[in-house]
Design a protein around this motif. Structure first.
Motif, PDB file in Angstrom:
ATOM      1  N   PHE A  24      -8.168 -26.296  22.754  1.00 13.67           N
ATOM      2  CA  PHE A  24      -8.218 -24.869  22.446  1.00 13.67           C
ATOM      3  C   PHE A  24      -8.954 -24.109  23.547  1.00 13.67           C
ATOM      4  N   LEU A  25     -10.103 -24.624  23.946  1.00 18.97           N
ATOM      5  CA  LEU A  25     -10.889 -23.959  24.992  1.00 18.97           C
ATOM      6  C   LEU A  25     -10.169 -23.987  26.340  1.00 18.97           C
ATOM      7  N   ALA A  26      -9.430 -25.046  26.620  1.00 23.77           N
ATOM      8  CA  ALA A  26      -8.659 -25.119  27.867  1.00 23.77           C
ATOM      9  C   ALA A  26      -7.571 -24.044  27.886  1.00 23.77           C
ATOM     10  N   TRP A  27      -6.922 -23.816  26.745  1.00 25.66           N
ATOM     11  CA  TRP A  27      -5.923 -22.748  26.681  1.00 25.66           C
ATOM     12  C   TRP A  27      -6.582 -21.391  26.904  1.00 25.66           C
ATOM     13  N   LEU A  28      -7.756 -21.194  26.339  1.00 23.90           N
ATOM     14  CA  LEU A  28      -8.445 -19.918  26.550  1.00 23.90           C
ATOM     15  C   LEU A  28      -8.852 -19.732  28.013  1.00 23.90           C
ATOM     16  N   ARG A  29      -9.293 -20.800  28.662  1.00 24.33           N
ATOM     17  CA  ARG A  29      -9.631 -20.707  30.090  1.00 24.33           C
ATOM     18  C   ARG A  29      -8.388 -20.378  30.911  1.00 24.33           C
ATOM     19  N   THR A  60       3.521  -9.635  34.041  1.00 23.72           N
ATOM     20  CA  THR A  60       3.920 -10.987  33.617  1.00 23.72           C
ATOM     21  C   THR A  60       2.687 -11.839  33.349  1.00 23.72           C
ATOM     22  N   LEU A  61       1.725 -11.793  34.253  1.00 19.29           N
ATOM     23  CA  LEU A  61       0.485 -12.558  34.047  1.00 19.29           C
ATOM     24  C   LEU A  61      -0.269 -12.062  32.817  1.00 19.29           C
ATOM     25  N   THR A  62      -0.298 -10.762  32.599  1.00 18.62           N
ATOM     26  CA  THR A  62      -1.000 -10.200  31.452  1.00 18.62           C
ATOM     27  C   THR A  62      -0.336 -10.604  30.138  1.00 18.62           C
ATOM     28  N   VAL A  63       0.986 -10.508  30.089  1.00 18.76           N
ATOM     29  CA  VAL A  63       1.705 -10.898  28.867  1.00 18.76           C
ATOM     30  C   VAL A  63       1.511 -12.381  28.581  1.00 18.76           C
ATOM     31  N   LEU A  64       1.605 -13.205  29.606  1.00 24.89           N
ATOM     32  CA  LEU A  64       1.407 -14.641  29.417  1.00 24.89           C
ATOM     33  C   LEU A  64      -0.007 -14.929  28.910  1.00 24.89           C
ATOM     34  N   ALA A  65      -1.006 -14.255  29.459  1.00 21.83           N
ATOM     35  CA  ALA A  65      -2.388 -14.431  28.982  1.00 21.83           C
ATOM     36  C   ALA A  65      -2.500 -14.027  27.516  1.00 21.83           C
ATOM     37  N   THR A  69      -3.494 -16.478  24.433  1.00 21.45           N
ATOM     38  CA  THR A  69      -4.665 -16.127  23.625  1.00 21.45           C
ATOM     39  C   THR A  69      -4.319 -16.063  22.143  1.00 21.45           C
ATOM     40  N   ALA A  70      -3.143 -15.562  21.818  1.00 17.47           N
ATOM     41  CA  ALA A  70      -2.727 -15.504  20.413  1.00 17.47           C
ATOM     42  C   ALA A  70      -2.328 -16.885  19.896  1.00 17.47           C
ATOM     43  N   TYR A  71      -1.731 -17.691  20.749  1.00 19.79           N
ATOM     44  CA  TYR A  71      -1.231 -18.997  20.358  1.00 19.79           C
ATOM     45  C   TYR A  71      -2.343 -20.030  20.174  1.00 19.79           C
ATOM     46  N   ALA A  72      -3.358 -19.993  21.018  1.00 20.21           N
ATOM     47  CA  ALA A  72      -4.397 -21.035  21.032  1.00 20.21           C
ATOM     48  C   ALA A  72      -5.069 -21.249  19.678  1.00 20.21           C
ATOM     49  N   PRO A  73      -5.569 -20.210  18.991  1.00 21.16           N
ATOM     50  CA  PRO A  73      -6.205 -20.479  17.705  1.00 21.16           C
ATOM     51  C   PRO A  73      -5.216 -20.930  16.630  1.00 21.16           C
ATOM     52  N   LEU A  74      -3.973 -20.447  16.704  1.00 21.00           N
ATOM     53  CA  LEU A  74      -2.963 -20.882  15.744  1.00 21.00           C
ATOM     54  C   LEU A  74      -2.660 -22.367  15.918  1.00 21.00           C
ATOM     55  N   ARG A  75      -2.547 -22.791  17.174  1.00 20.91           N
ATOM     56  CA  ARG A  75      -2.295 -24.204  17.437  1.00 20.91           C
ATOM     57  C   ARG A  75      -3.491 -25.055  17.021  1.00 20.91           C
ATOM     58  N   TRP A  76      -4.685 -24.595  17.353  1.00 22.14           N
ATOM     59  CA  TRP A  76      -5.887 -25.341  16.966  1.00 22.14           C
ATOM     60  C   TRP A  76      -5.914 -25.554  15.455  1.00 22.14           C
ATOM     61  N   TYR A  77      -5.677 -24.498  14.690  1.00 20.63           N
ATOM     62  CA  TYR A  77      -5.702 -24.583  13.227  1.00 20.63           C
ATOM     63  C   TYR A  77      -4.595 -25.516  12.712  1.00 20.63           C
ATOM     64  N   ARG A  78      -3.392 -25.373  13.255  1.00 22.50           N
ATOM     65  CA  ARG A  78      -2.266 -26.209  12.811  1.00 22.50           C
ATOM     66  C   ARG A  78      -2.542 -27.682  13.084  1.00 22.50           C
ATOM     67  N   VAL A  79      -3.085 -27.988  14.267  1.00 21.29           N
ATOM     68  CA  VAL A  79      -3.380 -29.388  14.611  1.00 21.29           C
ATOM     69  C   VAL A  79      -4.460 -29.945  13.689  1.00 21.29           C
TER      70      VAL A  79
END
Length: 115
Positions: A24-29, A60-65, A69-79
């Motif tokens: 999760f923290l790696a995705w945020l970084r 493009t970089l901003t949208v990807l960031a 950022t939105a995906y990381a906590p959702l993935r962390w919770y799902r895992v």
């Protein structure tokens, strides 16, 4: 504690919980680095690019960031939930999406600098 497929409560090994947190923290970084790159392209670097190229790369970089950022906590919770139930993890599409988007940004940068 969670419930596995047989209905029994099973503790999640703390090493897996901590590994999930590190991911999760790696995705945020990663998101933060992409956002820093967007700010640099849009506002800091004295590039000889036309406005369209600069805006394309920066947005493009901003949208990807933002997506990461939105995906990381959702993935962390799902895992966490999947691990507590003892189920197998599904593969995530975000590493492929991130790779393709970064490749596209590199292509735009190379295209703009070569032609």
């Amino acid at each position: 504690m969670g419930t596995n497929a047989s209905g029994k409560d099973t503790p999640v090994d703390y090493r897996f919980t901590l590994a999930n947190e590190r991911t999760f923290l790696a995705w945020l970084r990663t998101a933060l680095a992409l956002l820093a790159g967007a700010v640099a392209v849009l506002h800091l670097l004295p590039l000889d690019w036309n406005e369209a190229q600069r805006t394309t790369v920066g947005l493009t970089l901003t949208v990807l960031a933002g997506v990461i950022t939105a995906y990381a906590p959702l993935r962390w919770y799902r895992v966490q939930k999947i691990m507590s139930r003892g189920e197998p993890l599904r593969m995530s599409a975000l590493p492929i999406v991130t790779t393709v988007a970064v490749f596209a940004v590199c292509a735009v940068i190379l295209w703009g600098n070569l032609w």
